[in-house]
Design a protein around this motif. Structure first.
Motif: not given
Length: 253
Positions: A49-56, A76-83, A146-149
């Motif tokens: 749920a944590d991961l899908l909520t972030l992706l949504d 915002v981008r940095e916080k998003f990538f950290f999460r 870290v995976p190559p996101f």
């Protein structure tokens, strides 16, 4: 359940007898093991749920634009990538933990029809490439990094105007730089050609896991119905003896 020996002469003796029977009952340990699988499924669902909520969150237009813009620093981008890294790490860890806990749990059913049916269903799940990939992704994060996101933001025209969405992908070429993928994972990665959508992969795997564990928990009563009822009867009688006696009406002698 049959009882042997003299009838207890007091409520206290009966309570001690019941507590001994309950503590030694085979369902006591069985329930602990089944509850452990329930708990690991809940951990899996919470991390999912944590991961899908972030992706949504990234799919919403206003958030996608914020992730894309580079006019002003907002963090915002940095916080998003950290999460993203954190939630993905927690999710793939819970994938591995659920697999490992269930493997140990099923050892108690060696030679049973239950195990045979579970193994058949589990093998069907494993045959899906996303299962191999997410299992190996945990090892990637442990041993590679870290995976190559790739966070992509795309704008497309619709009858209602422009639509902006951000998605999280894996870069296939960079994934294949690691040589520890299992054969099943390699087939899954190569079939994607250039990119793998994280949300699609996680969602597909979650559907498979829910189907498998829905079936597993449906077998609980079928496997242990009489034992469950016997154990619950003991607990019910213990609780009735532990409850305080009714208080006399106010003013009674």
């Amino acid at each position: 359940m049959s009882e042997t020996g003299p009838r207890p002469s007091s409520q206290g003796e009966r309570l001690r007898e019941l507590m001994t029977l309950a503590s030694e009952h085979p369902m006591k340990q069985r329930e602990k093991e089944w509850n452990g699988i329930h708990l690991m499924c809940r951990v899996f669902e919470e991390n999912l749920a944590d991961l899908l909520t972030l992706l949504d969150w990234a799919l919403k237009e206003e958030n996608a634009i914020e992730l894309m813009q580079n006019v002003r620093p907002t963090g915002v981008r940095e916080k998003f990538f950290f999460r993203l890294v954190r939630y993905n790490h927690n999710f793939v860890a819970s994938v591995g933990s659920l697999v490992d806990h269930t493997r140990r749990f099923m050892q108690d059913y060696e030679g049973s029809q239950f195990l045979a049916e579970y193994t058949n269903l589990k093998d069907g799940l494993i045959a899906e490439g996303c299962a191999n990939f997410l299992k190996d992704l945990r090892n990637y994060m442990l041993h590679k990094g870290v995976p190559p996101f790739v966070i992509t933001t795309r704008i497309r025209n619709t009858p209602l105007g422009q639509l902006t969405r951000s998605r999280v992908l894996f870069n296939v070429a960079e994934l294949l730089d690691w040589d520890k993928w299992s054969s099943g994972s390699k087939r899954f990665i190569r079939a994607a050609e250039t990119e793998i959508d994280l949300r699609d992969t996680v969602s597909a795997y979650a559907d498979l896991v829910r189907k498998l564990y829905r079936w597993l928990f449906e077998q609980h009563e079928k496997l242990h119905g009489p034992e469950i009822r016997e154990y619950n009867s003991l607990l019910s009688e213990i609780n009735s003896l532990l409850l305080p006696l009714p208080r006399p009406p106010f003013g009674s002698p």
